[in-house]
Write an enzyme that holds these catalytic residues in place. Structure first.
Site, mmCIF file in Angstrom:
data_model
loop_
_atom_site.group_PDB
_atom_site.id
_atom_site.type_symbol
_atom_site.label_atom_id
_atom_site.label_comp_id
_atom_site.label_asym_id
_atom_site.label_seq_id
_atom_site.Cartn_x
_atom_site.Cartn_y
_atom_site.Cartn_z
ATOM 1 C CG HIS A 55 -1.967 -1.083 1.164
ATOM 2 N ND1 HIS A 55 -3.126 -0.993 0.444
ATOM 3 C CD2 HIS A 55 -1.985 -2.305 1.749
ATOM 4 C CE1 HIS A 55 -3.827 -2.113 0.588
ATOM 5 N NE2 HIS A 55 -3.160 -2.927 1.365
ATOM 6 C CG ASN A 127 -8.300 -4.320 0.914
ATOM 7 O OD1 ASN A 127 -7.505 -3.391 0.947
ATOM 8 N ND2 ASN A 127 -7.958 -5.550 1.201
#
Ligand code: NDP
Length: 484
Positions: A55, A127
Site C-alpha cells: 500500500h 479494501n
C-alpha cells in the site's frame, strides 16, 4: 523593508543567505562551519521515511461520518449512536506498486479509515473488495513477495503470481474480483469500501453480535476497462489522487452510504459458511445489509507527507462496543500494522497530529525517539498518588468462550464452505455478459505475459475451470492450452 518573513534555520535562527554557501573567497572551497548549508543538505537526505512494504502509493482526505439510524441494540460504541458526527481520515491506495506507481494498475485498493471518536481512535482498515487472497497470515509475506519483484531481475513476474495463486485455491474469490473490472476502478470516489473482516459488536447490556461493514459509493461503481487503465497509466500515473483532490477542492464532496450486516453471536457456529473466513462474503440474502449512516469526504490534506504519508492505521484500534473476531487474518493484522508503524515512523507515531486521538491520552507509556508529550508523574501503576486507572466496565461484552487443542490447522469446514462456490456465484449470478467478457479478456491479458510458461498456462486454465467450466474453457482457449 520586505513584508516577507526572514528565512530561518530549523532552530529559528535567521538564515544568512538563501542562495550562497559560505566559501573561502568567492571561488574558494566551502566551509564545514556553514551550519545552515549542512542542515539543509542533511535534512534533504532524510526527507523520505521507508515506504510502506504494501500500500505504498496512495492518497487521502478528511471527512465526517454521520449516523442516521439507531443501532444501539447492537453496539454501544459512541461513534455509531444515532445523530453522532465523527471526524475521520481515509487513505486509499494500491497494494503492490511502489510510491510512484500508477494509480490505475490492476490491484485491490486499500480503503483505510480512521475515526477520531470521543472514546479514542477507531480504525477500519479495509479494501474495495469484501474478501482477500488468503485466510491465514502465515502465508501473507509469501503472497506479497509473489506480487512484488523477483530477486534476480527485480521485475514483477506474472508467472510467479500465478504460481502462488494456482497453489492457493482459497485465492479464487479475490482473484476473480481482481480480474473483473473492479480490479481497475475509475476513481476512488467510484468504488465501495468493505471492512472485509468480521468484527464483534456488543451493546450496553453486554449482548454480542458479529458484523461486516459496507461503504457503498453514492457516486455509483464505475470501473476502467483493461485498455482504458493502461492508457491512463501512460497519461497520468496520479489520476486517482488528482481526481479526489480536485473534486473536494471544487466542493463536489463524495459520499458513501454506510451499511452493516449483523449476525447474532450464536449463529456463527452453525452458519453455512465460516463467518470468520476472509475469503468469504456473507450472502446478502442471509444477512441483509442495514443502512446506518452516511460518510462524506469534505477536506483535502494541506500537507501530504504529514497527513497522508505519515498516517498510521491499525485494526487494533477498537473502541468500547467493538471487538476483534477470531478471523485469523485479522488476528495477524492486529499485530503487524502497529509493528510496521513503529518501524516506519517511530515508536511515538501516535503523537503526530494526524494520528493523535482527539480525546485526552492518559498513558503510562513514555519516552522513546521523538517523544513530544510524556505522562506526568506518577509514571507507574499501581500508584497511590492519583494516576489514571483502567475501567474494565467499559469493556464488558468484549469476551467469549474459546476452548480447544493448540494446533496448526485449516479452519473447520462449515456446511457450504469451499473455495470455488462464491466466485462461481459471482460469475454465474452477478456479472453481466459484458462483465464476463471483460473478465476473460483481463485474465488472458495477465496470463499471456511473456514470462508465463506453457505449463503455468495449463494450471491457470485449470484454476478457472475449478471455479466454472465455461469460464475455464474460455481461458484455456484464449491461452491456447485446450488440450484436455
Ligand atoms: P447478491 O445478488 O445479493 O449480491 C451480489 C452483490 O455483488 C451485489 O449486491 C453487489 O454488492 C456485488 N456486485 C454487483 N456487481 C458486481 C460486479 N460487477 N463485480 C463484483 N461484485 C458485484 O448475492 P450474494 O450476496 O449472494 O453474493 C453473490 C456474490 O456476489 C458473492 O459470491 C460475491 O462474489 C459477490 N459480492 C457479494 C458481496 C456480499 O457482501 N454479499 C459484496 C460484493 C460482492 P456491492 O453493492 O457491495 O458491490
Amino acid at each position: 523593508m520586505s513584508e516577507r518573513p526572514t528565512t530561518t534555520t530549523d532552530a529559528g535562527i535567521a538564515a544568512p543567505s538563501d542562495e550562497h554557501s559560505q566559501s573561502i573567497g568567492p571561488n574558494g572551497p566551502l566551509l564545514l562551519q556553514d551550519h545552515y548549508l549542512i542542515q539543509k543538505m542533511a535534512h534533504f537526505n532524510r526527507e523520505r521515511v521507508p515506504e510502506r512494504v504494501v500500500h505504498a502509493k496512495g492518497g487521502g482526505a478528511f471527512g465526517t461520518l454521520e449516523i442516521t439510524e439507531d443501532v444501539s441494540q447492537f453496539t454501544k460504541a459512541g461513534l455509531f449512536q444515532k445523530g453522532a458526527r465523527t471526524e475521520s481520515l481515509v487513505r486509499f491506495s494500491t497494494v503492490a506498486g511502489e510510491l510512484g506507481a500508477a494509480d490505475t494498475s490492476r490491484d485491490p485498493r486499500g480503503f483505510a479509515v480512521k475515526f477520531y471518536t470521543d472514546e479514542g481512535n477507531y480504525d477500519l482498515v479495509g479494501n474495495n473488495t469484501p474478501v482477500f487472497f488468503i485466510r491465514d497470515p502465515q502465508k501473507f509475506s509469501d503472497f506479497i513477495h509473489s506480487q512484488k519483484r523477483r530477486a534476480d531481475n527485480h521485475l514483477h513476474d506474472h508467472n510467479m503470481q500465478w504460481d502462488f495463486w494456482t497453489q492457493s485455491p482459497e485465492s479464487a474469490h479475490q482473484v476473480s474480483l481482481l480480474m473483473s473490472d473492479r480490479g481497475t476502478p475509475f476513481s476512488w470516489r467510484h468504488m465501495n469500501g468493505y471492512g472485509s473482516h468480521t468484527f464483534l459488536w456488543y451493546n450496553a447490556a453486554g449482548e454480542k453480535f458479529w458484523v461486516k461493514y459496507h461503504f457503498k459509493t453514492d457516486q455509483g461503481v464505475k470501473n476502467l476497462t483493461d485498455a482504458e487503465a493502461a492508457a491512463w497509466q501512460a497519461k497520468d500515473a496520479d489520476l486517482h489522487i488528482r481526481d479526489l483532490y480536485t473534486s473536494i477542492k471544487n466542493g463536489d464532496f463524495p459520499t458513501w452510504t454506510v451499511q452493516v450486516q449483523v449476525m447474532p453471536f450464536e449463529e456463527a457456529a452453525d452458519y453455512r459458511f465460516n463467518p470468520f473466513d476472509l475469503t468469504k462474503v456473507w450472502p446478502h440474502a442471509d444477512y441483509e445489509p442495514i443502512t446506518i449512516g452516511r460518510w462524506t469526504l469534505n477536506r483535502n490534506p494541506d500537507d501530504y507527507f504529514a497527513q497522508i504519508e505519515q498516517a498510521a492505521f491499525e485494526p487494533a484500534n477498537l473502541v468500547p462496543g467493538i471487538g476483534a473476531s477470531p478471523d485469523k487474518m485479522l488476528q495477524g493484522r492486529l499485530f503487524s500494522y502497529p509493528d510496521t508503524h513503529r518501524h516506519r515512523i517511530g515508536a511515538n507515531y501516535l503523537q503526530l497530529p494526524v494520528n493523535r486521538p482527539r480525546n485526552e491520552v492518559h498513558t503510562y507509556n513514555k519516552d522513546g525517539a521523538m517523544a513530544y508529550t510524556n505522562p506526568a508523574d506518577p509514571v507507574y501503576t499501581p500508584n497511590t498518588v492519583g494516576g489514571p486507572v483502567a475501567d474494565p466496565e467499559l469493556w464488558k461484552g468484549d469476551s467469549y468462550d474459546v476452548a480447544g487443542e493448540i494446533v496448526r490447522s485449516a479452519y473447520t469446514l462449515h456446511r457450504d464452505d469451499d473455495d470455488f462456490g462464491q466466485p462461481r456465484a459471482l460469475w454465474e449470478k452477478v456479472l453481466s455478459d459484458t462483465d464476463r467478457d471483460n473478465m476473460v479478456g483481463n485474465i488472458l491479458g495477465h496470463a499471456s505475459a511473456p514470462e508465463v510458461t506453457p505449463e503455468m498456462k495449463v494450471r491457470v486454465a485449470e484454476y478457472w475451470r475449478n471455479i466454472q467450466k465455461d469460464l475455464g474453457d474460455r481461458v484455456a482457449k484464449g491461452l491456447g492450452v485446450n488440450g484436455r
